[in-house]
Design an enzyme around this catalytic site. Structure first.
Site, mmCIF file in Angstrom:
data_model
loop_
_atom_site.group_PDB
_atom_site.id
_atom_site.type_symbol
_atom_site.label_atom_id
_atom_site.label_comp_id
_atom_site.label_asym_id
_atom_site.label_seq_id
_atom_site.Cartn_x
_atom_site.Cartn_y
_atom_site.Cartn_z
ATOM 1 N N GLU A 125 9.695 1.883 -3.936
ATOM 2 C CA GLU A 125 10.927 2.509 -4.402
ATOM 3 C C GLU A 125 10.761 3.251 -5.720
ATOM 4 O O GLU A 125 11.645 4.008 -6.133
ATOM 5 C CB GLU A 125 12.035 1.455 -4.530
ATOM 6 C CG GLU A 125 12.508 0.936 -3.178
ATOM 7 C CD GLU A 125 13.502 -0.209 -3.302
ATOM 8 O OE1 GLU A 125 13.679 -0.728 -4.424
ATOM 9 O OE2 GLU A 125 14.085 -0.580 -2.271
ATOM 10 N N GLU A 156 -2.887 -14.809 4.414
ATOM 11 C CA GLU A 156 -2.752 -15.230 3.011
ATOM 12 C C GLU A 156 -3.928 -16.065 2.525
ATOM 13 O O GLU A 156 -4.083 -16.295 1.332
ATOM 14 C CB GLU A 156 -1.454 -16.004 2.819
ATOM 15 C CG GLU A 156 -1.417 -17.384 3.437
ATOM 16 C CD GLU A 156 -0.159 -18.135 3.039
ATOM 17 O OE1 GLU A 156 -0.289 -19.346 2.781
ATOM 18 O OE2 GLU A 156 0.925 -17.535 2.973
#
Length: 318
Positions: free
Chosen positions: A78, A109
């Site tokens: 963003e 992960e």
């Protein structure tokens, strides 16, 4: 770990009325905000350190896995349309890659070696800033990625929801968000995730404001990549300049879409002169306006100009 611990407070939540369940979860969201407020000094310190590092042209590198990684990627992505942050100065390292943005990737992960390879492949260095996010503070991919970045000289920011964990202990700036156990034990997409999201918004927005990408509360570095953002650019410029729609559109056209440059053009300055002021002011519009004012005072007084402009522009103003 607190984020994994079942809480007696919610042990019978599946037997509660829907209104009680919602109230408990809303209560958790307020707790997330409180945890961020308590971390205010750490967020401020990290933001100032990031600003200092990024002044030298480095990259913002977000890293994480699972929910934390998706929140980190969202915040980073963003920055480009909102603040005009250059794409080449943004790096998003997500365990499992793009696939993991939409679905869980089994074992991603835990891939420490992959994390190190990613850091090395992208040649992280002393000019860069690594923002590593993990609710547990122990996620192998995220910890390994941050370690590799720090070893390469990058500034390491660690954000976690459990105290005294590797991600916080080894970061240059640690942001601990004390959100405690979740209403659904271990579901850190809830209040832990909310606290992370707020923290990332605060941190990145503080940095962007400090770097001069906000003026008068407006997104003056907005990238007009769609019709909505084109209209926003025009509205911002109209508000700042007080000029009509046609003047605003023409100025933006001449400025290549840059609101800052267009604003200076509408003040009557030449394009080369305005761009030189913005460059010397590191993009801060207020500083650029001050520099131009000083330049014109110097010209009137016959003294040496305080910054360089194009020859044609200087002749115009002399």
């Amino acid at each position: 770990m607190e984020t994994e611990r079942p809480s007696p407070r919610y042990s019978n939540i599946d037997l509660w009325d829907p209104a009680e369940i919602l109230e408990a979860m809303i209560e958790g969201q307020f707790a997330a905000v409180a945890a961020v407020r308590a971390a205010h000094p750490a967020i401020e310190s990290a933001g100032l350190a990031i600003e200092r590092r990024l002044k030298h042209g480095g990259r913002l590198v977000y890293m994480g896995a699972g929910t934390s990684g998706r929140l980190a990627v969202q915040d980073g992505a963003e920055l480009m349309p909102t603040f005009g942050w250059p794409q080449e100065r943004l790096l998003l390292l997500m365990a499992g890659g793009k696939t993991a943005l939409l679905q869980a990737v089994e074992g991603a992960e835990d891939q420490e070696a992959q994390a190190v390879k990613l850091a090395q492949r992208h040649a992280l260095g002393p000019a860069d800033v690594a923002i590593a996010v993990a609710a547990s503070g122990t996620t192998p991919f995220t910890v390994a990625c941050m370690r590799a970045a720090k070893a390469a000289g990058a500034l390491a920011i660690g954000v976690a929801n459990n105290r005294d964990t590797p991600l916080l202990r080894e970061a240059d700036h640690a942001i601990f968000l004390d959100t405690g156990p979740e209403a659904i034990a271990g579901s850190t997409r809830m209040k832990a995730g909310t606290a992370q999201r707020i923290t990332l918004i605060l941190l990145s927005s503080l940095v962007m404001i400090s770097l001069g990408r906000v003026y008068d509360g407006l997104m003056v570095d907005v990238q007009a990549s769609n019709k909505k953002l084109v209209r926003r650019s025009e509205k911002i410029l109209a508000r700042l300049s007080g000029r009509g729609h046609e003047d605003v559109q023409e100025a933006l056209r001449r400025a290549g879409g840059s609101v800052k440059l267009a604003f200076l053009l509408l003040q009557g300055y030449g394009r080369d002169e305005a761009q030189a002021a913005l460059d010397r002011a590191d993009g801060h519009l207020r500083r650029a306006m001050s520099l131009i004012g000083e330049f014109h005072e110097d010209v009137l007084e016959g003294t040496q100009p305080t910054f360089s402009v194009g020859a044609s522009e200087r002749a115009t103003h002399e």
